[in-house]
Design a protein around this motif. Structure first.
Motif: not given
Ligand code: MLC
Ligand code: AMP
Length: 504
Positions: A270-286
């Protein structure tokens, strides 16, 4: 004005002397005041070891708050920071040492003897040790050091770091990044991700690559935010910290591993503002599963060692699964054909970019550098992308023969060259195949020359002391011959297709 990146950070440090900069895994805190004081003193230790502006400091140590201070100390002293993956073997490290000619090497106590033997007094380089528990000769020298608030006066184009990236030829290249490359990228990210006063970052990435070292640390420092500093990815430790954090940065493996944990849910995040992903492709299912479980849409961005961050999905607006968003402020680019001419929107081509984030070239490789830039100054990323009319980018493939495993880059050529040296091997082809945990996994396909029997464990055993663990094949298969086209070129696509189910 001093072009030293540290000056920019320092100007943003909170005035509250208690403000937390790093929280260690045991909960103890290092304030911004202490970070400023100790990085200054550590810069003094570097100077006392003979490090002058422009000298390289090669660092292969466990992640710790003290190792982050060492990075800041290098900036302050005007030294060129050269971090190395802790997984690299002495064999791999020897190449970086010879290529970069560092004035100072910092390694773990455990590696000291091997490192000293490899260095063998060359380049007059000094050797210090630093361990994950804040011990080692560097810490002993720091304990003796007096206050030193200097920040070496630099031009903003002076080098801040050299980060080695492997290449399609199998030979690693040192990407030279200036203080301005890093500053401009950090400011752009800080702005577009809307950093707020209350932000708290969970820092669980390694700090020998762009993602953990620059993107994560720089954003937090520019914002004067606390970093909950973990030595490595640990799902339990992250889940424990999520309720009092607001930002997490990770490679896709972080998110697939977090999803395996039943505790991950809306209430926890609830307190989290941003989950950031990178360096490799993030699968749409994830992306989709993460949204269902937490109510948060992961923000995917795209970058590379040579340019830091290049594109990002928007903070406000549509974060699309499978797309890496728009160019960062100050960065421009085109999707081009093999001549560098822009192709029609929607058509895939190689992404070429320009901007203040783009590196100064490869260390002592002017010819190689020249081949990676167009005449008009655009850098050829080697990633295949497509762009919509409104400038949204999707990475659809790679023009370079590269495997990304758990966010680490593995260049097949480097492994093929080593495998081909093994007695009994005629030839080899190294490919990446889908892997549920690492995204892609390294598979080696080889042909024996018949001179002696070969087994999987035999091949892996012979690579063990020459190749970092993450580069070692997770599977070795023997074939009577490699598939080739009429030109004689190995058909890696066919091999990838054939072994795509290896880990499912
Ligand atoms: C560890 N192993 C790996 C691996 N990491 N194998 C392949 N790929 C990897 N990435 C090996 C270990 O040595 C071990 O071998 C086995 O696999 C299982 O290890 P683990 O304990 O499960 O791994 P762990 O330590 O948890 O590490 C996994 C990870 C880590 C995904 C958390 O690799 C990681 O932190 N990756 C982040 C990489 C990163 O920061 N990339 C940014 C690059 S910058 P064994 O046989 O001993 O069991 C960049 C630019 C940009 O790309 O855009 O950001
Ligand atoms: P590195 O050389 O370690 O900096 O890795 C950079 C490479 O990682 C890029 O050239 C891309 O191929 C890949 N990469 C980084 N971020 C993404 C992303 N979000 N999606 C797809 N590929 C990515």
């Amino acid at each position: 004005m001093n072009g030293n990146l540290y000056t920019l950070f320092q100007s943003r440090f909170p005035t509250d002397p208690e403000a937390c900069c790093f929280e260690k895994p045991d909960g103890s805190r290092v304030s911004y005041l202490e970070t400023d004081r100790d990085s200054g003193r550590m810069a003094g230790v570097l100077r006392a070891a003979g490090v002058e502006p422009g000298d390289r400091v090669m660092v292969q140590v466990e992640k710790s708050v003290e190792s982050a201070l060492l990075y800041l100390a290098c900036l302050r002293a005007g030294a060129v920071y050269l971090p190395l993956n802790t997984a690299y073997t002495v064999h791999e490290v020897a190449y970086f040492f010879e290529d970069a000619e560092p004035k100072l090497v910092v390694c773990s106590t455990q590696n000291r003897i091997g490192m000293a033997a490899m260095m063998n007094g060359r380049f007059g380089a000094q050797l210090h040790t630093l361990d994950g528990d804040a011990t080692g000769s560097l810490m002993e020298a720091l304990a003796q050091a007096t206050e030193d608030d200097r920040i070496t006066e630099l031009d903003r184009d002076d080098l801040a770091a050299i980060l080695y990236t492997s290449g399609t030829t199998g030979r690693s290249k040192g990407a030279m990044l200036s203080h301005d490359n890093l500053a401009s990228n950090a400011l752009a990210l800080h702005q577009i991700w809307g950093w707020q006063e209350s932000d708290v970052l969970i820092h669980a990435l390694p700090i020998f690559h762009v993602h953990g070292l620059f993107v994560a640390i720089h954003c937090a420092l520019l914002n004067g935010s606390p970093m909950l500093f973990l030595p490595k990815f640990d799902a339990g430790a992250i889940l424990q910290r999520i309720p009092r954090a607001t930002v997490l940065m990770g490679v896709p493996t972080f998110y697939t591993r977090l999803l395996e944990r039943p505790e991950l849910n809306r209430d926890l995040c609830a307190n989290m503002r941003l989950f950031i992903s990178g360096s490799a492709p993030l699968l749409a299912e994830t992306f989709n599963e993460f949204e269902q479980r937490t109510g948060k849409r992961i923000l995917e961005r795209y970058g590379m060692t040579e340019a830091g961050m290049i594109t990002s999905n928007p903070l406000i607006g549509e974060r699309s699964a499978g797309s890496v968003g728009y160019f960062l402020p100050g960065v421009s680019g085109r999707v081009a054909d093999d001549q560098g001419c822009e192709v029609a929107r929607g058509t895939p081509g190689v992404l070429e970019i320009t901007g203040p984030n783009v590196f100064k070239g490869y260390w002592r490789m002017p010819e190689k550098t020249a081949t990676e830039f167009r005449a008009d100054g655009y850098f050829i990323t080697g990633d295949i992308a497509s762009m919509t009319d409104d400038g949204r980018i999707t990475i659809v493939g790679r023009a370079k023969d590269l495997i990304i495993s758990g966010g680490f880059n593995v260049y097949p050529k480097e492994i093929e060259l080593l495998i081909d040296e093994i007695d009994g091997v005629k030839e080899s082809a190294v490919i990446g195949v889908p892997h549920p945990d690492f995204g892609e996994a390294v598979v080696a396909v080889l042909v024996a020359d018949g001179s002696r029997p070969l087994s999987e464990s035999d091949v892996i055993g012979q690579l063990a002391d020459r190749l970092a663990k993450f580069k070692q094949p997770k599977r070795v298969v023997l074939l009577p011959e490699l598939p080739r086209n009429t030109m004689g070129k190995v058909q890696k696509n066919q091999l990838r297709e054939r072994y795509k189910e290896s880990f499912h």
